[in-house]
Motif scaffolding. Structure first.
Motif, PDB file in Angstrom:
ATOM      1  N   GLN A 522      18.838  34.967  21.903  1.00 57.92           N
ATOM      2  CA  GLN A 522      19.533  35.654  22.543  1.00 57.92           C
ATOM      3  C   GLN A 522      20.597  34.901  23.524  1.00 57.92           C
ATOM      4  N   GLY A 523      20.103  33.980  23.968  1.00 60.48           N
ATOM      5  CA  GLY A 523      20.636  32.971  25.045  1.00 60.48           C
ATOM      6  C   GLY A 523      21.876  32.515  24.245  1.00 60.48           C
ATOM      7  N   GLY A 524      21.838  32.016  22.857  1.00 61.33           N
ATOM      8  CA  GLY A 524      22.953  31.398  22.196  1.00 61.33           C
ATOM      9  C   GLY A 524      23.937  32.452  22.034  1.00 61.33           C
ATOM     10  N   SER A 525      23.693  33.870  21.692  1.00 66.81           N
ATOM     11  CA  SER A 525      24.669  34.971  21.453  1.00 66.81           C
ATOM     12  C   SER A 525      25.549  35.108  22.674  1.00 66.81           C
ATOM     13  N   SER A 526      24.888  35.176  23.892  1.00 66.34           N
ATOM     14  CA  SER A 526      25.507  35.336  25.284  1.00 66.34           C
ATOM     15  C   SER A 526      26.458  34.259  25.289  1.00 66.34           C
ATOM     16  N   GLY A 527      26.165  33.093  24.939  1.00 65.81           N
ATOM     17  CA  GLY A 527      27.195  31.904  24.981  1.00 65.81           C
ATOM     18  C   GLY A 527      28.431  32.168  24.557  1.00 65.81           C
ATOM     19  N   VAL A 528      28.285  32.426  23.037  1.00 66.52           N
ATOM     20  CA  VAL A 528      29.327  32.776  22.177  1.00 66.52           C
ATOM     21  C   VAL A 528      30.476  33.726  22.693  1.00 66.52           C
ATOM     22  N   VAL A 529      29.826  34.905  23.200  1.00 67.71           N
ATOM     23  CA  VAL A 529      30.621  36.043  23.876  1.00 67.71           C
ATOM     24  C   VAL A 529      31.218  35.265  24.838  1.00 67.71           C
ATOM     25  N   ILE A 530      30.707  34.683  25.815  1.00 70.99           N
ATOM     26  CA  ILE A 530      31.433  34.131  27.081  1.00 70.99           C
ATOM     27  C   ILE A 530      32.670  33.262  26.664  1.00 70.99           C
ATOM     28  N   ALA A 531      32.219  32.397  25.679  1.00 69.40           N
ATOM     29  CA  ALA A 531      33.409  31.387  25.292  1.00 69.40           C
ATOM     30  C   ALA A 531      34.437  32.547  24.454  1.00 69.40           C
ATOM     31  N   VAL A 532      34.303  33.172  23.843  1.00 70.26           N
ATOM     32  CA  VAL A 532      35.466  34.165  23.354  1.00 70.26           C
ATOM     33  C   VAL A 532      36.075  34.577  24.357  1.00 70.26           C
ATOM     34  N   ASP A 573      54.975  42.350  20.990  1.00 71.05           N
ATOM     35  CA  ASP A 573      53.734  43.437  21.072  1.00 71.05           C
ATOM     36  C   ASP A 573      52.505  42.300  20.991  1.00 71.05           C
ATOM     37  N   ILE A 574      51.526  42.680  22.045  1.00 67.33           N
ATOM     38  CA  ILE A 574      50.479  41.898  22.047  1.00 67.33           C
ATOM     39  C   ILE A 574      49.021  42.640  21.706  1.00 67.33           C
ATOM     40  N   VAL A 575      48.410  42.337  20.710  1.00 63.20           N
ATOM     41  CA  VAL A 575      47.461  43.142  20.506  1.00 63.20           C
ATOM     42  C   VAL A 575      45.890  42.212  20.605  1.00 63.20           C
ATOM     43  N   VAL A 576      45.168  42.702  21.267  1.00 66.77           N
ATOM     44  CA  VAL A 576      44.011  42.037  21.283  1.00 66.77           C
ATOM     45  C   VAL A 576      42.577  42.996  20.704  1.00 66.77           C
ATOM     46  N   GLU A 577      41.853  42.594  19.826  1.00 64.54           N
ATOM     47  CA  GLU A 577      41.033  43.419  19.332  1.00 64.54           C
ATOM     48  C   GLU A 577      39.552  42.637  19.220  1.00 64.54           C
ATOM     49  N   MET A 578      38.538  43.461  19.586  1.00 69.41           N
ATOM     50  CA  MET A 578      37.281  42.576  19.621  1.00 69.41           C
ATOM     51  C   MET A 578      36.245  43.679  18.894  1.00 69.41           C
ATOM     52  N   LYS A 579      35.544  43.004  18.257  1.00 68.90           N
ATOM     53  CA  LYS A 579      34.246  43.750  17.507  1.00 68.90           C
ATOM     54  C   LYS A 579      32.928  43.071  17.836  1.00 68.90           C
ATOM     55  N   ALA A 583      24.028  41.612  15.888  1.00 64.32           N
ATOM     56  CA  ALA A 583      23.574  40.309  15.607  1.00 64.32           C
ATOM     57  C   ALA A 583      24.588  39.386  16.057  1.00 64.32           C
ATOM     58  N   ASN A 584      25.758  39.735  16.013  1.00 66.10           N
ATOM     59  CA  ASN A 584      26.822  38.777  16.496  1.00 66.10           C
ATOM     60  C   ASN A 584      27.982  39.580  17.051  1.00 66.10           C
ATOM     61  N   GLU A 585      28.763  38.537  17.975  1.00 66.95           N
ATOM     62  CA  GLU A 585      29.754  39.265  18.600  1.00 66.95           C
ATOM     63  C   GLU A 585      31.018  38.620  18.351  1.00 66.95           C
ATOM     64  N   GLU A 586      32.000  39.083  17.857  1.00 69.70           N
ATOM     65  CA  GLU A 586      33.381  38.422  17.632  1.00 69.70           C
ATOM     66  C   GLU A 586      34.733  38.933  18.719  1.00 69.70           C
TER      67      GLU A 586
END
Length: 598
Positions: A522-532, A573-579, A583-586
């Motif tokens: 869980q700690g690793g997933s949180s780190g990915v979200v913060i970096a993105v 036009d600037i489009v930001v899309e987050m999914k 299991a994973n956050e991109e």
């Protein structure tokens, strides 16, 4: 008339003598006045000559002089080879060179002679010059020895031999100087003087000298610690004076006693059980006989030492040492020591019996002792000090109070003087289980080990529900039970029960079992979200900065670009899309559509 005739005759003689000198000529010879060489080395004695008139042949001859008699050792004519004479001390060791220098190899002390270089120029005359050959050799280090006789007594009627100094194999003759406590003694050879030296000299077959000197003195008591030493002084080439020092000696001096000292060797305060050493000595030599008393009663010692082993308080008292020196019977040779033996009595504890109390009750002890000096009384459990007034009182006794307690009496002024006694406390009551620690498994079905720690006296019985592989041990005053079993679905749901009981009651606790949490994942997933999120924010800032600069015409652009900016035909036009899923956050779609020309 006669005077005139005499004057004319004198003048005529003078003229004739002058004419003879002019006709015959003169010969001048030069040689080194002194040549210095070490024994065993090679000596060179130079010789030069000049003739005032021409001479067909000049012969140079070298002579030595022994006992006022000259003997030729070598000769040479100009243009010829040099020759040496047979049957001389230098035969086989002397040669004469083309420059008429006399060379002597392996010089010996016996070669220290007067040498004469003589130049014979025939009708021109004869001339000569002398050379003194000096031979040197350093002597051995001097050796100083004491006489083998008995000790020297102060007040003896005649001077006593202090020591003999010998130095060997020196040349020229070396000299011995005596020293006392680093100061030179006057060289006195008169045997009537209290302090004098008796020298002797031996010339060895090698020609070297062995010098010996014996020192005699009438020493006083002040000389008992004096150090004696001798030094050999000798000459070396170049007017050098050198020295070598001997070893040092002390004299064995007998002198009467004038006072006595009696000291306690122990440096720390004396306590019961110590070994006590007392030392008696006088300022005389040799030491006299000693007698010891304690409170005027004789005690035995050995020599000047009185040793008391494992002393008791009864050994305290006044000790006296008395010495008798028959060379000074009038002297008061005695000393006293007042010996103090420190002690502490055995510790008295009330009650002395082991105490057994019920959980929650009260217990109390009293501790007392006596000592020779101010003392302390402390109650301890382990290293913890619980009381310092001799009374230990425990209210509302709990299981952790059970164990051994120590009463310690001590005399702070006397290191190591202590006494102690111990008592034990047993706490009885119903069992009490410590706070349970939950078990963890990787997954359902894995094995898990649980530990149940319970206080209680008598020691409680332990029952696990459900049961498994069990073991029991005693740690201090508690029972430690462990069980290993499978983490079934039922165990993970209801837990495991530890039940303990004894004659005073029961206690039970439930130990939960759960699956370990995946904290790291869980700690690793949180780190990915913060970096993105950080990357997206940086991109937004960069795009905004470019847009602002273009709008203000701060960046270089082509004419076509400038036109598009001026007419406002820019379509950005600037489009930001987050999914995001469990299991994973991109994150991270940044799309900038370019403008199209019409």
């Amino acid at each position: 008339m006669d005077g005139i005739t005499f004057g004319r005759a004198s003048l005529l003689c003078t003229l004739l003598l002058w004419a003879f000198q002019v006709c015959s000529g003169t010969v001048d010879v030069e040689a080194a006045p002194k040549v210095e060489v070490l024994k065993g080395e090679t000596a060179k004695l130079p010789c030069k000559y000049t003739v005032s008139t021409s001479s067909s042949t000049t012969v140079v001859e070298w002579y030595i002089e022994e006992q006022e008699t000259r003997k030729r050792v070598a000769f040479r004519s100009e243009g010829d080879d040099g020759k040496t004479d047979d049957g001389t001390p230098l035969t086989g060791r002397a040669t004469i060179g083309e420059d008429f220098t006399l060379t002597i190899t392996s010089v010996q002390p016996s070669d220290e002679l007067s040498f004469f270089c003589q130049a014979n120029a025939g009708p021109a005359g004869v001339g000569e010059a002398s050379t003194s050959l000096k031979v040197f050799f350093a002597p051995e280090k001097p050796e100083l020895t004491r006489p083998s006789s008995q000790a020297i007594s102060v007040g003896a009627p005649t001077s006593s031999e202090i020591g003999t100094c010998v130095t060997k194999n020196g040349h020229p003759q070396p000299r011995i100087i005596w020293f006392k406590d680093g100061q030179p003694l006057p060289e006195i050879k008169d045997k009537r003087e209290d302090t004098h030296m008796v020298p002797s000299l031996v010339k060895e077959s090698s020609g070297l000298y062995t010098v010996k000197s014996t020192l005699f003195m009438k020493p006083t008591k002040a000389d008992k610690d004096s150090e004696f030493q001798c030094t050999v002084e000798y000459s070396m080439p170049g007017d050098q004076n050198k020295q070598k020092k001997s070893n040092t000696i002390n004299i064995n001096l007998n002198y009467p006693s004038e006072k006595a000292t009696f000291t306690l060797v122990n440096t720390d305060p004396v306590k019961e059980g110590d070994t006590v050493t007392m030392k008696c000595e006088t300022d005389g030599n040799p030491q006299p006989e000693f007698d010891f008393t304690k409170d005027d009663k004789a005690v035995s010692g050995v020599g000047g030492m009185l040793v008391l082993k494992s002393v008791k308080r009864s050994d305290a008292g006044v000790y006296k040492c008395t010495a008798t020196d028959f060379d000074n019977l009038d002297a008061d040779l005695s000393g006293t020591i007042s010996l103090v033996v420190n002690y502490i009595d055995s510790v008295s504890v009330i009650p002395v019996e082991p105490q057994v109390v019920m959980l929650g009750d009260k217990v109390e002890w009293q501790c007392k002792t006596k000592a020779s000096a101010v003392h302390t009384v402390q109650w301890k459990k382990g290293s913890e000090v619980l009381s310092q007034d001799g009374t230990l009182s425990i209210q509302d006794v709990s299981y952790d109070k059970a164990g051994e307690y120590m009463c310690v009496g001590a005399v702070p002024s006397v290191p190591g003087l202590t006494a102690q006694a111990s008592v034990s406390l047993t706490v009885k009551g119903k069992p009490m289980i410590e706070t349970p620690v939950a078990g963890e498994v990787g997954k359902e079905g894995d094995s898990v080990t649980l530990k149940c720690s319970a206080y209680g006296s008598p020691a409680p019985q332990v029952i696990w529900k459900p049961s498994g592989k069990e073991s029991i041990s005693l740690e201090a005053n508690k029972v430690v039970a462990t069980v290993t079993l499978q983490a079934t679905a039922e165990v993970m749901k209801d837990g495991v029960i530890c039940e303990v009981s004894n004659e005073h009651g029961t206690d039970s606790k439930t130990f939960s079992v759960a699956i370990k949490r995946a904290d790291k994942q869980q700690g690793g997933s949180s780190g990915v979200v913060i970096a993105v999120v950080v990357c997206v924010l940086l991109l937004l800032l960069l795009v905004a900065a470019i847009y602002f600069l273009n709008k203000k015409s701060k960046l270089p652009c082509s004419k076509k670009d400038k036109k598009e900016v001026a007419t406002g035909e820019v379509n950005n036009d600037i489009v930001v899309e987050m999914k995001t899923d469990k299991a994973n956050e991109e994150a991270g779609l940044l799309n900038k559509r370019p403008s199209t020309e019409q």
